[in-house]
Scaffold this motif. Sequence first.
Motif, short mmCIF file in Angstrom:
data_model
loop_
_atom_site.label_atom_id
_atom_site.label_comp_id
_atom_site.label_asym_id
_atom_site.label_seq_id
_atom_site.Cartn_x
_atom_site.Cartn_y
_atom_site.Cartn_z
N PRO A 124 -40.77 35.33 -7.73
CA PRO A 124 -40.73 35.13 -6.26
C PRO A 124 -41.78 35.94 -5.51
O PRO A 124 -42.33 35.47 -4.50
CB PRO A 124 -39.31 35.58 -5.89
CG PRO A 124 -38.51 35.39 -7.13
CD PRO A 124 -39.45 35.69 -8.26
N GLU A 125 -42.06 37.16 -5.99
CA GLU A 125 -43.04 38.00 -5.27
C GLU A 125 -44.45 37.43 -5.33
O GLU A 125 -45.31 37.81 -4.52
CB GLU A 125 -43.02 39.43 -5.81
CG GLU A 125 -43.18 39.58 -7.29
CD GLU A 125 -41.86 39.69 -8.04
OE1 GLU A 125 -41.80 40.47 -9.01
OE2 GLU A 125 -40.91 38.99 -7.64
N ARG A 127 -45.21 34.28 -4.79
CA ARG A 127 -45.35 33.22 -3.78
C ARG A 127 -44.79 33.63 -2.43
O ARG A 127 -44.49 32.77 -1.59
CB ARG A 127 -44.70 31.94 -4.28
CG ARG A 127 -43.26 32.05 -4.70
CD ARG A 127 -42.73 30.73 -5.25
NE ARG A 127 -41.31 30.82 -5.52
CZ ARG A 127 -40.79 31.25 -6.67
NH1 ARG A 127 -41.58 31.63 -7.66
NH2 ARG A 127 -39.48 31.28 -6.84
N ALA A 128 -44.66 34.93 -2.19
CA ALA A 128 -44.05 35.41 -0.94
C ALA A 128 -44.83 34.92 0.28
O ALA A 128 -44.23 34.57 1.31
CB ALA A 128 -43.98 36.94 -0.95
N THR A 131 -43.90 31.30 0.85
CA THR A 131 -42.54 31.20 1.36
C THR A 131 -42.49 31.58 2.84
O THR A 131 -41.82 30.93 3.65
CB THR A 131 -41.60 32.12 0.55
OG1 THR A 131 -41.65 31.73 -0.83
CG2 THR A 131 -40.17 32.01 1.04
N ASP A 138 -38.18 28.73 0.11
CA ASP A 138 -38.72 28.88 -1.23
C ASP A 138 -38.38 27.60 -1.99
O ASP A 138 -37.26 27.42 -2.47
CB ASP A 138 -38.10 30.10 -1.93
CG ASP A 138 -38.64 30.31 -3.33
OD1 ASP A 138 -39.44 29.47 -3.79
OD2 ASP A 138 -38.26 31.31 -3.95
N SER A 140 -38.93 26.42 -4.83
CA SER A 140 -38.48 26.46 -6.22
C SER A 140 -36.96 26.51 -6.32
O SER A 140 -36.38 26.16 -7.34
CB SER A 140 -39.08 27.66 -6.95
OG SER A 140 -38.57 28.87 -6.41
N ALA A 141 -36.31 26.92 -5.22
CA ALA A 141 -34.85 26.99 -5.22
C ALA A 141 -34.21 25.64 -4.90
O ALA A 141 -33.02 25.45 -5.12
CB ALA A 141 -34.38 28.03 -4.20
#
Length: 391
Positions: A124-125, A127-128, A131, A138, A140-141
Motif C-alpha cells: 500500500p505504501e 501507491r499512497a 490513493t 485504494d 486494489s481493495a
Amino acid sequence: MGSSAGAGRRSLRVGRVVAILVGVVVAGLVVGLLPRWWCGREAGEWFSGDSGRVHGLAEELVAFEADDDHRRATGAGGEIDGMWGLLAHQMTALGLAQVCLAHPEWRERYAPIVTRAAAKSLLPEMRAEFTAAWHGDDRSADLSNPHAHAYLSYPALALGMARLVDPAFPPSLATQQDAIVAAFERQLLASPTGLLETLPGEAYPTDVAAVAAAIAVHGRATGVDHTAVLAHWAQQVRAVQIDPGTGLVVQRMGIDAHAHDAPRASGTGLAAYFAGFADRALAEELATGLFHQERSVLGFSAIHEYGGGHSGAGDIDSGPVILGISVSATSFALAPARAFGHRDIFTRLFRTADLVGLPLRSGSRLRFATGGVIGNALLLAFLTSGPEVAR
C-alpha cells in the motif's frame, strides 16, 4: 645569401603552420574519436547480452533488495516508498526476470528476488500518492469498480514476470494477480478507446501499455487466452492514441481520447518497452516513431522529447528537458533499440548513457552512479530487454 635566408625563414613559417594544422587535426580526432570510443567500448557486449556486464548490474539490484528487506524488517528506515519505490521494485523485478529468461543458469539465484521485489511493488505504501489522488480510494481493495486505476498495472506486470520465472511463486500472490488482471481485462474490453484512467480524468497510453503487458504475461504464465483483449487494445492504440503526424503516442488523454498533452517521446519509449510484452508489431511501430526523434553529435545520441510542431518543459515523465532533449526518453529508447536489433542506434544511445551515468565497478557489482537505485533498476530492465520477453 639574403635570398637563401629568406627562403629558410619562409620554410620555417610554412613548417610551423603545417605543425599547427597537424596539431589541430590530431586534437580534433582525439576530441571526436576518443570519447565515443571510451563511452561505447562496452556497448557491443551489452547489446549481445554479455553475461559479465549483465551479472554486475543484476548483482547491484540484488544488493538493493537485500538492503531494503533489512530496513523493512528492522524498522531502520530509509527505504524507498511511494511512486519512486513502486518504480524501483517493479523495474528490478522486470530486469532480473529478463535476466532469468536470457540466462536460465541464474534463475535459481534471481527468481526468488524477482518475487520479493514484485511483492513489494504491491505494498500500500507504494501507491499512497495514487490513493490520495483518488480521494482515498485504494482500488486494489475493490476490483469490481468499473473505473480502472491503471497504475496497478506496474505491480501486476512485475508479479506476472515473477510468476513466469519462479517455480515457488506463492499461491496468495497468484490469486491477487489473477484478480487484478481479470479486472483489467473487463475494463479494457469495455473501453471503446482502449484507454483506462491512471488519475481522475487522466489516462496515460504508457500506463495502458503496461496494463496490456500485465495481461499478456499473465497469459504466458497461466495459459489463459487473452487474445481478444490484447487485439482490442492494439487496435485502439493505432486508431486514437498514436499521433499520425509524429508516430508518437499522446502523453496524456481523457478516456474519450481527447488529448490533454502533446505527442511525446518519453511516453512513447516506455510504451514501446511495455508493448514488447504484448504485441511486438505494435511495439516496433512505436519504436519507429521514437527513433525519428533521435539527435546525434559525434557518435552520441539522445532523444528529442516533443514531436514536430509541439514544445514544452520537462516533467516527472520526461525528466529534465535540455534543448529539447529528454533524459528519460533517451534511456527508454535503449530497450526497443536492443529488442529490435538496431545495433547502431543502441550504440549511440549507450555512449550517452555511459557518459552521463558514470558506471562504477565495485567487486562483482556494477552501478551507474548518477541515476541512483531507480536509474540502475531502469537500466537493468532496458539493457536486458529483448525478444525473449515475448516468447
